[in-house]
Structure formats: structure tokens, C-alpha cells
Design a protein around this motif. Structure first.
Motif, PDB file in Angstrom:
ATOM      1  N   PHE A 107       0.822  -1.204   0.000  1.00  0.00           N
ATOM      2  CA  PHE A 107       0.000   0.000   0.000  1.00  0.00           C
ATOM      3  C   PHE A 107       0.862   1.264   0.000  1.00  0.00           C
ATOM      4  O   PHE A 107       0.550   2.242  -0.700  1.00  0.00           O
ATOM      5  N   ASN A 108       1.945   1.249   0.757  1.00  0.00           N
ATOM      6  CA  ASN A 108       2.830   2.419   0.785  1.00  0.00           C
ATOM      7  C   ASN A 108       3.401   2.727  -0.588  1.00  0.00           C
ATOM      8  O   ASN A 108       3.604   3.891  -0.950  1.00  0.00           O
ATOM      9  N   ASP A 109       3.645   1.681  -1.383  1.00  0.00           N
ATOM     10  CA  ASP A 109       4.113   1.906  -2.744  1.00  0.00           C
ATOM     11  C   ASP A 109       2.983   2.428  -3.626  1.00  0.00           C
ATOM     12  O   ASP A 109       3.198   3.320  -4.458  1.00  0.00           O
ATOM     13  N   MET A 110       1.779   1.904  -3.444  1.00  0.00           N
ATOM     14  CA  MET A 110       0.646   2.357  -4.239  1.00  0.00           C
ATOM     15  C   MET A 110       0.357   3.839  -4.004  1.00  0.00           C
ATOM     16  O   MET A 110      -0.089   4.550  -4.920  1.00  0.00           O
ATOM     17  N   LYS A 111       0.614   4.309  -2.807  1.00  0.00           N
ATOM     18  CA  LYS A 111       0.387   5.734  -2.505  1.00  0.00           C
ATOM     19  C   LYS A 111       1.206   6.644  -3.405  1.00  0.00           C
ATOM     20  O   LYS A 111       0.810   7.784  -3.668  1.00  0.00           O
ATOM     21  N   GLN A 112       2.338   6.133  -3.871  1.00  0.00           N
ATOM     22  CA  GLN A 112       3.205   6.943  -4.728  1.00  0.00           C
ATOM     23  C   GLN A 112       2.542   7.226  -6.075  1.00  0.00           C
ATOM     24  O   GLN A 112       2.972   8.115  -6.812  1.00  0.00           O
ATOM     25  N   GLY A 113       1.501   6.475  -6.403  1.00  0.00           N
ATOM     26  CA  GLY A 113       0.800   6.684  -7.662  1.00  0.00           C
ATOM     27  C   GLY A 113      -0.294   7.739  -7.593  1.00  0.00           C
ATOM     28  O   GLY A 113      -0.926   8.044  -8.605  1.00  0.00           O
ATOM     29  N   TRP A 114      -0.513   8.299  -6.407  1.00  0.00           N
ATOM     30  CA  TRP A 114      -1.542   9.331  -6.229  1.00  0.00           C
ATOM     31  C   TRP A 114      -0.942  10.699  -6.506  1.00  0.00           C
ATOM     32  O   TRP A 114       0.131  11.039  -6.003  1.00  0.00           O
ATOM     33  N   ASP A 115      -1.621  11.493  -7.323  1.00  0.00           N
ATOM     34  CA  ASP A 115      -1.181  12.875  -7.512  1.00  0.00           C
ATOM     35  C   ASP A 115      -2.395  13.753  -7.790  1.00  0.00           C
ATOM     36  O   ASP A 115      -3.547  13.299  -7.708  1.00  0.00           O
ATOM     37  N   SER A 116      -2.159  15.007  -8.119  1.00  0.00           N
ATOM     38  CA  SER A 116      -3.248  15.975  -8.265  1.00  0.00           C
ATOM     39  C   SER A 116      -3.887  15.980  -9.652  1.00  0.00           C
ATOM     40  O   SER A 116      -4.863  16.695  -9.873  1.00  0.00           O
ATOM     41  N   THR A 117      -3.339  15.210 -10.590  1.00  0.00           N
ATOM     42  CA  THR A 117      -3.945  15.149 -11.926  1.00  0.00           C
ATOM     43  C   THR A 117      -5.392  14.683 -11.823  1.00  0.00           C
ATOM     44  O   THR A 117      -5.683  13.682 -11.170  1.00  0.00           O
ATOM     45  N   CYS A 118      -6.288  15.408 -12.425  1.00  0.00           N
ATOM     46  CA  CYS A 118      -7.726  15.137 -12.344  1.00  0.00           C
ATOM     47  C   CYS A 118      -8.231  15.198 -10.900  1.00  0.00           C
ATOM     48  O   CYS A 118      -9.236  14.543 -10.544  1.00  0.00           O
ATOM     49  N   GLY A 120      -6.861  14.051  -8.170  1.00  0.00           N
ATOM     50  CA  GLY A 120      -6.459  12.955  -7.278  1.00  0.00           C
ATOM     51  C   GLY A 120      -6.497  11.629  -7.993  1.00  0.00           C
ATOM     52  O   GLY A 120      -6.515  11.554  -9.226  1.00  0.00           O
ATOM     53  N   GLY A 121      -6.530  10.566  -7.219  1.00  0.00           N
ATOM     54  CA  GLY A 121      -6.568   9.224  -7.788  1.00  0.00           C
ATOM     55  C   GLY A 121      -5.196   8.655  -8.049  1.00  0.00           C
ATOM     56  O   GLY A 121      -4.198   9.378  -8.139  1.00  0.00           O
ATOM     57  N   VAL A 122      -5.151   7.332  -8.171  1.00  0.00           N
ATOM     58  CA  VAL A 122      -3.905   6.599  -8.399  1.00  0.00           C
ATOM     59  C   VAL A 122      -3.813   6.222  -9.869  1.00  0.00           C
ATOM     60  O   VAL A 122      -4.791   5.778 -10.478  1.00  0.00           O
ATOM     61  N   TRP A 123      -2.636   6.400 -10.440  1.00  0.00           N
ATOM     62  CA  TRP A 123      -2.395   6.002 -11.818  1.00  0.00           C
ATOM     63  C   TRP A 123      -2.405   4.486 -11.951  1.00  0.00           C
ATOM     64  O   TRP A 123      -2.030   3.760 -11.024  1.00  0.00           O
ATOM     65  N   TRP A 124      -2.790   4.003 -13.121  1.00  0.00           N
ATOM     66  CA  TRP A 124      -2.714   2.577 -13.435  1.00  0.00           C
ATOM     67  C   TRP A 124      -1.273   2.169 -13.687  1.00  0.00           C
ATOM     68  O   TRP A 124      -0.764   1.210 -13.098  1.00  0.00           O
ATOM     69  N   HIS A 125      -0.576   2.915 -14.547  1.00  0.00           N
ATOM     70  CA  HIS A 125       0.798   2.605 -14.930  1.00  0.00           C
ATOM     71  C   HIS A 125       1.757   3.514 -14.162  1.00  0.00           C
ATOM     72  O   HIS A 125       1.461   4.680 -13.926  1.00  0.00           O
ATOM     73  N   LYS A 126       2.896   2.979 -13.782  1.00  0.00           N
ATOM     74  CA  LYS A 126       3.867   3.760 -13.008  1.00  0.00           C
ATOM     75  C   LYS A 126       4.556   4.833 -13.839  1.00  0.00           C
ATOM     76  O   LYS A 126       5.261   5.679 -13.286  1.00  0.00           O
ATOM     77  N   LYS A 127       4.322   4.824 -15.138  1.00  0.00           N
ATOM     78  CA  LYS A 127       4.797   5.917 -15.987  1.00  0.00           C
ATOM     79  C   LYS A 127       3.780   7.057 -16.049  1.00  0.00           C
ATOM     80  O   LYS A 127       3.890   7.949 -16.889  1.00  0.00           O
ATOM     81  N   ARG A 128       2.808   7.023 -15.132  1.00  0.00           N
ATOM     82  CA  ARG A 128       1.770   8.050 -15.062  1.00  0.00           C
ATOM     83  C   ARG A 128       0.886   8.015 -16.315  1.00  0.00           C
ATOM     84  O   ARG A 128       0.616   9.027 -16.944  1.00  0.00           O
ATOM     85  N   GLU A 129       0.446   6.799 -16.662  1.00  0.00           N
ATOM     86  CA  GLU A 129      -0.440   6.611 -17.797  1.00  0.00           C
ATOM     87  C   GLU A 129      -1.765   6.046 -17.327  1.00  0.00           C
ATOM     88  O   GLU A 129      -1.809   4.971 -16.743  1.00  0.00           O
ATOM     89  N   TYR A 130      -2.831   6.769 -17.520  1.00  0.00           N
ATOM     90  CA  TYR A 130      -4.209   6.310 -17.363  1.00  0.00           C
ATOM     91  C   TYR A 130      -4.618   6.157 -15.891  1.00  0.00           C
ATOM     92  O   TYR A 130      -4.006   5.413 -15.128  1.00  0.00           O
ATOM     93  N   LYS A 131      -5.652   6.844 -15.517  1.00  0.00           N
ATOM     94  CA  LYS A 131      -6.288   6.638 -14.219  1.00  0.00           C
ATOM     95  C   LYS A 131      -7.570   5.851 -14.459  1.00  0.00           C
ATOM     96  O   LYS A 131      -8.472   6.313 -15.155  1.00  0.00           O
ATOM     97  N   ASN A 132      -7.614   4.661 -13.914  1.00  0.00           N
ATOM     98  CA  ASN A 132      -8.730   3.769 -14.212  1.00  0.00           C
ATOM     99  C   ASN A 132      -9.440   3.327 -12.947  1.00  0.00           C
ATOM    100  O   ASN A 132      -9.005   3.589 -11.817  1.00  0.00           O
ATOM    101  N   ALA A 133     -10.546   2.638 -13.154  1.00  0.00           N
ATOM    102  CA  ALA A 133     -11.390   2.256 -12.031  1.00  0.00           C
ATOM    103  C   ALA A 133     -10.736   1.199 -11.155  1.00  0.00           C
ATOM    104  O   ALA A 133     -10.710   1.337  -9.929  1.00  0.00           O
ATOM    105  N   ILE A 134     -10.210   0.134 -11.759  1.00  0.00           N
ATOM    106  CA  ILE A 134      -9.783  -0.996 -10.946  1.00  0.00           C
ATOM    107  C   ILE A 134      -8.640  -0.627 -10.014  1.00  0.00           C
ATOM    108  O   ILE A 134      -8.612  -1.059  -8.858  1.00  0.00           O
ATOM    109  N   THR A 135      -7.696   0.163 -10.474  1.00  0.00           N
ATOM    110  CA  THR A 135      -6.581   0.547  -9.615  1.00  0.00           C
ATOM    111  C   THR A 135      -7.087   1.309  -8.400  1.00  0.00           C
ATOM    112  O   THR A 135      -6.641   1.067  -7.260  1.00  0.00           O
ATOM    113  N   ASN A 136      -8.017   2.191  -8.611  1.00  0.00           N
ATOM    114  CA  ASN A 136      -8.524   3.011  -7.514  1.00  0.00           C
ATOM    115  C   ASN A 136      -9.495   2.248  -6.621  1.00  0.00           C
ATOM    116  O   ASN A 136      -9.564   2.508  -5.412  1.00  0.00           O
TER     117      ASN A 136
END
Length: 419
Positions: A107-118, A120-136
Motif C-alpha cells: 500500500f505504501n508503494d501504491m500511494k506513490q501513484g496518487w497525484d493531483s492530476t484530475c 487525485g486518484g492513483v495512476w494505473w501505470h507507473k509511468k503516469r499513464e491512465y487513471k482507471n477504475a480498478i486501480t482506484n
């Protein structure tokens, strides 16, 4: 004959799933890394429901063989979220804190995928590609479950705080459409992209909302969960059998896992806020899996309303998620006896029956008395063979054959009949 919804049916399916397990890697052959997390969760659910230890060694072995990776994925946040959920369940089953700590690491690693784009929310890909339902949805569920297992968790930055932030953001995106189905994600304009309403997107959210409800006592969360569950049953289950909204021949390699994820989360919602239609839906899908989509090796196919296609660990564990759920919801009275086949045959009662289904026969007086309660199940036939000739009492389907011993009293199981 082995039947679904019984300990025997689950055991047959689990034995087939175990054939894919690779002791050397601690993963399941024939499928991907994230699917192995789900296969292990299925194994844990089976072990918990039946109170058996047959496959519990998988938990230790998988952890030991892969712990150095911390179950982190170099590309996708959602893939590692499945492992977090699985290790939480491993902790619940075993009480070993190392599994809970691993979930917290993920979970601590998943938090790194959260940012202010849109917003909030966590990115699907670690390259900051696509915010999707399942990841969140996974992020929400992991956060809520960690909160429930972490005494003193409160305030800014707590697991509960993250769960609340996630749900507030998720609602705002309107990924839950006007039909109360969850679409795949959001577009570059931060709006619902209208893409496929996969069954697992309708499932994980149920578990997250249930656990956030348990954390906050906000009944609106259950209201939303029920709206999604009922929408999925209405729109994604032609003729009452769950299916993906895609051509089975072109659904991709991930889709075979999805339906089981919905089913186990629907069962979890039922256990917290029961609606009879959920139990009926799960039972009917278990019946369809068993009679329509099973081969002679007790392997299960992709389409639960059609003939078996091919075998792999994703298909097998998804179907088993449904059998596990049916067992829990339909056969709770016999759960304590599922590790004893003899006891199970004698004590397998119709769900919610106040009296056991019973047949008695007396050799000298030559009478038979029947007291059979099938509740919502369909009929099945009882055939007596040579009862007064020291022969066998036979049930059709062949659920039991008992030697004659003067006066017999037999508790009849409640099967999932074919018709």
C-alpha cells in the motif's frame, strides 16, 4: 457424484486448481502474476470456509519464494494491489503479522501513484499513464481493510483518511455511470471514458464500500454498493448467468479472472447487508458452472453458461470463487463439517431448514417415512434398492450409499440439481 455447493464439489475444483501450482516459483502456471494473487486468495477462502489445512502450505511457500520482491510490480499499481488484498486475507486466516505488514508495504508503494492530476486518484501505470477504475477500487479496498486491522489508525495520512479521500475522488469522476455500472476509467478530460463495464470493476468496489461502511457506519455506502450490485445482475447476466460484456473469443487473457472477483465481493456484501436475490444469483451461477462449464477433470471454462473451452488457473480460480461463495451462503450449517466427508454426507442440511431432511425405514414393519425440506432448491429423486434384502439405500443423484442396518436415518444433502 460430486455436486457444487458441497465440500466435495469445492474439493474437486481445488484439486484441479492445485495442479497448476508451481512449488518452485510459488505461482500458478498457465496465467499471469496478478492472477496468481487471486488464485492464492481463492485458496485462502477455501481453507477458511472448509477449515481445512490441505492447501495452507501454499501461503507460506508463495510468500517465502517471492517476499524479496515485496510483491511490487515495476509497471502496474493494480497488479500489486491484488497481492495486498491476498496478504490481508492470509493474515486473517493465520494471524501471522508478516502477511499484514507485507500488505502495508504494498500500500505504501501504491500511494506513490496518487497525484493531483484530475484532482487525485492513483495512476494505473507507473509511468503516469491512465487513471482507471480498478486501480482506484483496489486502493480504496486495501486502505479500508488495513484501517480495520490497525488499532489507533486515525487522522491525516491514516489508512482511513486515504480510503475516504479515494472514495470522494472516485464519486467525483462519475466513473459510476447512470446505470450504476462502473466504466473502465477516465479520459484526458478527467471524465468517464465510457469504456467497458468489466465485471471485476463492479466487484472490487463492493468490497471497498462494505469495509468503508464498517469503518464509518455511513449507510449511504451500502446504498451505493447495492445499486452497483443490482445493476451488474441486471445488465451483465443474460439469463441469470454472469458474463463479460465482450465476445468470449476476444476478451483478452485477463478477463477469465474477472467474474469470480465480482462473485466473492457480492457474497461479502450479502454477508454484511443480505438481499435474497444475491444468494439466489450466486447459487444459480454455481449450478451453471457445474453443469454447463465443467469437464471430466473438474476443470471449469470461461463462459459459465456454455461448454468448457480450455483450462487455466484464472478460469479455475474464478469459478471456484463462485463455488466458495455458494458454499458460504447456502451451506453455512455444514461448514464446520466440510473437512469430514462422512460427516458432511450425514449432516448436509437444506439451508435455513429447522429440521434435517430425513428418511427412516423399518425392516419388520416395512414402512418408510419421508421428511424432506428442499427450500429454494429444485426436486431430486429418491430411489430405494433392495432395502429389505440387506442391500443398499441409493439416492439419485448418487449422493450416498449406506449399508442396511435395521433402521436407518439419513440426512439428505441439498444439491444444485441440473434442472
Amino acid at each position: 457424484m460430486v455436486l457444487p455447493g458441497s465440500g466435495h464439489g469445492m474439493a474437486a475444483g481445488m484439486a484441479a486448481l492445485q495442479l497448476f501450482y508451481n512449488l518452485s516459483t510459488g505461482l500458478w502456471n498457465s496465467t499471469n502474476w496478478w492472477n496468481s494473487a487471486n488464485a492464492l486468495e481463492t485458496t485462502i477462502d477455501y481453507s477458511a470456509a472448509t477449515k481445512t489445512i490441505t492447501y495452507r502450505g501454499n501461503i507460506f511457500n508463495t510468500f517465502e519464494k517471492n517476499k524479496n520482491s515485496r510483491f511490487l510490480n515495476p509497471w502496474f499499481y493494480d497488479d500489486q494491489g491484488w497481492w495486498a488484498l491476498t496478504w490481508i486475507k492470509a493474515y486473517d486466516l493465520t494471524g501471522e503479522t508478516r502477511y499484514l505488514n507485507m500488505a502495508k508495504t504494498i500500500f505504501n508503494d501504491m500511494k506513490q501513484g496518487w497525484d493531483s492530476t484530475c484532482g487525485g486518484g492513483v495512476w494505473w501505470h507507473k509511468k503516469r499513464e491512465y487513471k482507471n477504475a480498478i486501480t482506484n477500487e483496489l486502493f480504496l479496498t486495501v486502505a479500508a481493510r488495513l484501517h480495520l486491522r490497525t488499532p489507533g489508525d486515525k487522522g491525516a495520512g491514516s489508512y482511513l483518511d486515504w480510503a475516504k479521500q479515494e472514495w470522494k475522488w472516485f464519486k467525483k469522476t462519475k466513473m459510476i455511470n447512470q446505470k450504476n455500472l462502473v466504466n473502465d476509467g477516465i479520459n484526458n478530460a478527467c471524465k468517464n471514458n465510457g469504456q467497458t463495464t468489466w465485471t471485476y470493476n463492479q466487484g472490487v468496489i463492493l468490497g471497498g464500500l462494505v469495509d468503508l461502511y464498517k469503518s464509518t457506519n455511513d449507510k449511504e455506502l451500502l446504498t451505493q454498493a447495492h445499486a452497483i450490485a443490482e445493476a451488474a445482475i441486471t445488465h451483465l447476466a443474460p439469463n441469470g448467468v454472469l458474463q463479460e460484456p465482450c465476445d468470449p473469443a476476444n476478451c483478452g487473457e485477463d478477463a477469465p479472472q474477472f467474474k469470480g472477483i465480482f462473485m466473492k465481493n457480492l457474497a461479502y456484501l450479502y454477508q454484511t447487508s443480505p438481499k435474497p436475490k444475491y444468494k439466489k444469483f450466486i447459487t444459480e451461477n454455481a449450478r451453471s458452472i457445474w453443469w454447463q462449464s465443467r469437464n471430466h477433470l473438474n476443470q471449469f471454462g470461461f463462459s459459465w453458461a456454455e461448454e468448457f473451452d480450455i483450462a487455466d488457473a484464472a478460469r479455475q480460480s474464478a469459478a471456484l470463487d463462485t463455488l466458495n461463495a455458494a458454499f458460504l451462503l447456502t451451506n453455512q450449517r455444514r461448514a464446520d463439517n466440510a473437512n469430514n466427508a462422512d460427516n458432511e454426507q450425514r449432516q448436509d442440511l437444506a439451508d435455513n431448514s429447522s429440521e434435517p431432511d430425513r428418511l427412516t425405514a423399518d425392516r419388520n414393519q416395512q414402512w418408510q417415512a419421508f421428511n424432506v425440506n428442499l427450500n429454494e432448491f429444485d426436486h431430486y429423486n429418491l430411489v430405494l434398492s433392495n432395502v429389505f434384502e440387506d442391500g443398499l439405500l441409493t439416492l439419485q443423484p448418487s449422493l450416498a450409499e449406506l449399508p442396511w442396518s435395521g433402521t436407518n436415518a439419513l440426512n439428505l444433502p441439498s444439491p444444485f440439481p441440473k434442472d
